[in-house]
Design an enzyme around this catalytic site. Structure first.
Site, PDB file in Angstrom:
ATOM      1  N   LYS A 177       5.005 -12.276 -47.479  1.00 10.89           N
ATOM      2  CA  LYS A 177       4.315 -11.004 -47.136  1.00 10.89           C
ATOM      3  C   LYS A 177       5.364  -9.908 -47.109  1.00 10.89           C
ATOM      4  CE  LYS A 177       3.464  -9.008 -43.221  1.00 10.89           C
ATOM      5  NZ  LYS A 177       3.740  -7.504 -43.755  1.00 10.89           N
ATOM      6  N   GLU A 252      16.327 -13.783 -39.567  1.00 10.33           N
ATOM      7  CA  GLU A 252      17.305 -12.725 -39.717  1.00 10.33           C
ATOM      8  C   GLU A 252      16.912 -11.320 -39.115  1.00 10.33           C
ATOM      9  OE1 GLU A 252      20.056 -13.558 -41.302  1.00 10.33           O
ATOM     10  OE2 GLU A 252      19.576 -15.138 -42.357  1.00 10.33           O
ATOM     11  N   CYS A 286      20.529  -4.081 -41.701  1.00  7.72           N
ATOM     12  CA  CYS A 286      20.860  -4.727 -40.396  1.00  7.72           C
ATOM     13  C   CYS A 286      22.162  -4.954 -40.081  1.00  7.72           C
ATOM     14  CB  CYS A 286      20.139  -6.206 -40.720  1.00  7.72           C
ATOM     15  SG  CYS A 286      20.665  -6.864 -42.143  1.00  7.72           S
ATOM     16  N   GLU A 384      19.765  -0.826 -31.469  1.00  8.71           N
ATOM     17  CA  GLU A 384      19.728  -0.711 -32.910  1.00  8.71           C
ATOM     18  C   GLU A 384      19.182   0.730 -33.403  1.00  8.71           C
ATOM     19  OE1 GLU A 384      17.586  -3.350 -35.708  1.00  8.71           O
ATOM     20  OE2 GLU A 384      19.112  -3.342 -36.845  1.00  8.71           O
TER      21      GLU A 384
HETATM   22  P1  NAD Z   1       9.642  -5.300 -38.448  1.00  8.37           P
HETATM   23  O1  NAD Z   1       9.978  -6.678 -37.603  1.00  8.37           O
HETATM   24  O2  NAD Z   1       8.663  -4.132 -37.848  1.00  8.37           O
HETATM   25  O3  NAD Z   1       8.650  -5.993 -39.523  1.00  8.37           O
HETATM   26  C1  NAD Z   1       9.305  -6.995 -40.329  1.00  8.37           C
HETATM   27  C2  NAD Z   1       8.183  -7.645 -41.213  1.00  8.37           C
HETATM   28  O4  NAD Z   1       7.324  -8.442 -40.050  1.00  8.37           O
HETATM   29  C3  NAD Z   1       7.087  -6.931 -41.662  1.00  8.37           C
HETATM   30  O5  NAD Z   1       6.829  -7.523 -42.892  1.00  8.37           O
HETATM   31  C4  NAD Z   1       5.913  -6.587 -40.871  1.00  8.37           C
HETATM   32  O6  NAD Z   1       4.687  -6.464 -41.206  1.00  8.37           O
HETATM   33  C5  NAD Z   1       5.907  -8.001 -40.024  1.00  8.37           C
HETATM   34  N1  NAD Z   1       5.283  -8.240 -38.863  1.00  8.37           N
HETATM   35  C6  NAD Z   1       4.885  -7.308 -37.989  1.00  8.37           C
HETATM   36  N2  NAD Z   1       4.342  -7.907 -36.668  1.00  8.37           N
HETATM   37  C7  NAD Z   1       4.384  -9.076 -37.222  1.00  8.37           C
HETATM   38  C8  NAD Z   1       3.658 -10.308 -36.511  1.00  8.37           C
HETATM   39  N3  NAD Z   1       3.052  -9.920 -35.205  1.00  8.37           N
HETATM   40  N4  NAD Z   1       3.750 -11.591 -36.832  1.00  8.37           N
HETATM   41  C9  NAD Z   1       4.439 -11.475 -38.124  1.00  8.37           C
HETATM   42  N5  NAD Z   1       4.724 -10.480 -39.007  1.00  8.37           N
HETATM   43  C10 NAD Z   1       4.925  -9.348 -38.230  1.00  8.37           C
HETATM   44  O7  NAD Z   1      10.943  -4.884 -39.063  1.00  8.37           O
HETATM   45  P2  NAD Z   1      11.172  -3.636 -39.964  1.00  8.37           P
HETATM   46  O8  NAD Z   1      11.258  -2.480 -39.278  1.00  8.37           O
HETATM   47  O9  NAD Z   1      10.235  -4.063 -41.315  1.00  8.37           O
HETATM   48  O10 NAD Z   1      12.536  -3.884 -40.373  1.00  8.37           O
HETATM   49  C11 NAD Z   1      13.838  -3.445 -39.812  1.00  8.37           C
HETATM   50  C12 NAD Z   1      14.350  -4.558 -39.183  1.00  8.37           C
HETATM   51  O11 NAD Z   1      14.702  -5.945 -39.700  1.00  8.37           O
HETATM   52  C13 NAD Z   1      15.658  -4.176 -38.272  1.00  8.37           C
HETATM   53  O12 NAD Z   1      15.591  -4.593 -36.918  1.00  8.37           O
HETATM   54  C14 NAD Z   1      16.679  -4.930 -38.997  1.00  8.37           C
HETATM   55  O13 NAD Z   1      18.052  -5.063 -38.566  1.00  8.37           O
HETATM   56  C15 NAD Z   1      16.027  -6.058 -39.596  1.00  8.37           C
HETATM   57  N6  NAD Z   1      16.519  -6.666 -40.570  1.00  8.37           N
HETATM   58  C16 NAD Z   1      17.465  -7.620 -40.632  1.00  8.37           C
HETATM   59  C17 NAD Z   1      18.080  -8.248 -41.674  1.00  8.37           C
HETATM   60  C18 NAD Z   1      19.041  -9.517 -41.594  1.00  8.37           C
HETATM   61  O14 NAD Z   1      19.396  -9.922 -42.883  1.00  8.37           O
HETATM   62  N7  NAD Z   1      19.427  -9.939 -40.160  1.00  8.37           N
HETATM   63  C19 NAD Z   1      18.090  -7.935 -43.102  1.00  8.37           C
HETATM   64  C20 NAD Z   1      16.995  -6.456 -43.146  1.00  8.37           C
HETATM   65  C21 NAD Z   1      16.518  -5.816 -41.851  1.00  8.37           C
END
Ligand code: NAD
Length: 490
Positions: A177, A252, A286, A384
């Site tokens: 997804k 992650e 991230c 963040e």
């Molecule tokens: P997000 O948490 O809003 O969304 C991530 C994913 O989760 C999306 O596909 C979203 O649709 C899905 N999602 C949202 N609600 C959900 C639920 N209730 N159940 C299951 N899935 C759900 O994050 P974002 O805004 O897309 O990305 C930014 C974040 O990701 C930042 O905090 C960043 O630090 C982190 N990030 C971490 C890494 C790493 O390797 N540690 C890498 C990239 C991004």
């Protein structure tokens, strides 16, 4: 451009018929729509993945055969680098050369795990010496099963590949997804996989929102493992959804990574790595080194030089030549970053440069922003921001720098710069973070483990650790003695 869901090797509409607008963040224009999956679509995708795992040809292929398909996928992504990179720019906003780099890394990830699939196949089972010599144990590695992979929008295809490539190498089947904000390249991966001969049902792709597609995936009883990348708040929800079935889980999550710069550092090098650490990918990284600690003796000099170089950054549409900073991914994230900037000003941090929009008519652009003298208890120092905003603070002693660096709920990455190599090693070991850079910030290699301490996550991606993520470990113990066991039958 694809718009439908990819389930069991077929392109299908969402059962509800609902769609999600795809917006170019540089122009704010809707240029495409993708299907918005619901629980029924997710269920169909999981059933396809389960069927492919339980009965399909994938389960009977060995690592050598899987590697052939993984290499074909890598070659096809490489061949389509510019086309895929362009889609990524339209969807995410990042500058085209950065998107090209992402595609090279994505292809490299599939090649790397093709090699590991072969190595796994060729490795002899591990024999374990036991205290009782009448028994013999060997250990075998097996695919964990059906994987639900949920990824964010900042590196849409690359983050997907960090999960899809090792999961395929291990022999798993997958429901991917992508983020509802950036679905386009993930859908192309479905087409690439199909053309490269990946059997139907092995990789399924459901585009959709977190609540309506992500949550049913993380709750689904036939999903054996959830591999999630995203924010801490969503990670925590995903963990709760996965808890009822005791699913295998890797997370992650976010970061607020420190960069400690000692006074003996080369000023130009320090400035360049700070800029790369926070302005690359619009700071939507991230591991971005968003908190910079600078030894007092060079503090003002470094700020002046950093300001001068930062003001030279060309901002614009990621497709334009020479652009180094594209728009923020969408309006929601733009508002969030702007909100943090005004909080920073309200909290009394010294704004060195940026803090507002550049003079462009359209697009979610924010000037690269530097705050100095940031209080360690302020919101912008602790939370963040996920945008091109760096917070800087002076320090005097190594112990003070380490304390400030580690005083965070996150522990994803950290960096240190000094000409004193012993000091760098000492500080690197003192950081409570999973990824540490010395005299640089951000370079990421598929061979090395990636993941965080504390609220930054659970588990490691990339390298051999990334493959382990998708393997179960089984002991097979044999009674290898002609005599009787002798407990009941004496
Ligand atoms: P997000 O948490 O809003 O969304 C991530 C994913 O989760 C999306 O596909 C979203 O649709 C899905 N999602 C949202 N609600 C959900 C639920 N209730 N159940 C299951 N899935 C759900 O994050 P974002 O805004 O897309 O990305 C930014 C974040 O990701 C930042 O905090 C960043 O630090 C982190 N990030 C971490 C890494 C790493 O390797 N540690 C890498 C990239 C991004």
């Amino acid at each position: 451009m694809k718009s439908e869901l990819f389930i069991n090797g077929e392109w299908v509409a969402a059962q509800s018929g609902e769609m999600i607008d795809v917006i170019n963040p540089a122009t704010e224009e809707i240029f495409h729509r993708v299907a918005s999956a619901g629980a029924d679509d997710v269920n169909a995708a999981v059933q396809a993945a389960k069927n492919a795992f339980d009965t399909g040809p994938w389960a009977n292929m060995n690592g050598m055969e899987r590697a052939v398909i993984l290499r074909k996928i890598a070659a096809e992504i490489e061949a389509r680098t510019d086309e895929l990179a362009r889609l990524e720019v339209l969807d995410n906003g990042k500058p085209f050369p950065e998107a090209q780099w992402d595609m090279e890394d994505t292809a490299g990830c599939f090649s790397f795990y093709a090699n590991l699939a072969e190595e796994l196949h060729n490795a002899p089972d591990e024999e374990i010496a036991l205290g009782d010599e009448r028994f013999k144990t060997h250990v075998v590695k097996e695919p964990v099963g059906v994987v639900g992979a949920i990824v964010p929008w900042n590196y849409p295809l690359l983050m997907a590949s960090w999960k899809v490539a090792p999961a395929l190498a291990a022999g798993c089947t997958i429901v991917l997804k992508p983020s509802e904000v950036t679905s386009l390249t993930a859908l192309e991966l479905g087409q690439v996989a199909k053309e490269c001969g990946l059997p139907d049902g092995v990789l399924n792709i459901v585009t959709g929102y977190g609540a309506s597609a992500g949550q049913p995936l993380s709750e689904h009883p036939d999903v054996d493992k959830i591999a999630f990348t995203g924010s801490v708040a969503t990670g925590s929800r995903v963990m709760q959804s996965a808890a009822s079935d005791i699913k295998n889980l890797s997370l992650e999550l976010g970061g607020k990574s420190p960069f400690v710069i000692f006074g003996d550092s080369d000023l130009d090098q320090a400035v360049e790595w700070i800029m790369f650490g926070i302005f690359w990918n619009q700071g939507e990284v991230c591991s971005a080194t968003s908190r910079v600690l600078v030894e007092e003796v060079i503090y003002e000099k470094l700020l002046a030089r950093l300001k001068e170089e930062t003001q030279k950054i060309t901002i614009g549409d990621g497709m334009n030549e020479g652009v180094l900073l594209g728009p923020i991914v969408n309006k929601k994230q733009y508002d969030q970053v702007m909100g943090y900037i005004s909080t920073g000003i309200d909290e009394g941090a010294r704004l060195i440069t940026g803090g507002d929009k550049p003079a462009l008519n359209k697009g979610y652009f924010i000037k690269p922003t530097i705050f100095a003298d940031v209080d360690e208890n302020s919101t912008i120092w602790r939370e963040e921001i996920f945008g091109p905003v760096v917070c800087i603070k002076p320090f005097n002693k190594e112990s003070e720098a380490i304390r400030l660096a580690n005083d965070s709920e996150f522990g994803l990455a950290a960096a240190v710069m000094s000409k004193d190599s012993a000091r760098c090693e000492r500080v690197a070991r003192a950081f409570r973070a999973g990824i540490v850079w010395i005299n640089c910030s951000q370079p990421t290699f598929v061979e090395a483990p990636w993941g965080g301490y504390k609220k930054s996550g659970i588990g490691r991606e990339l390298g051999k650790w990334g493959l382990e993520n998708y393997l179960e470990t089984k002991q097979i113990t044999r009674f290898d003695d002609d005599s009787s066991w002798g407990w009941y039958l004496k």
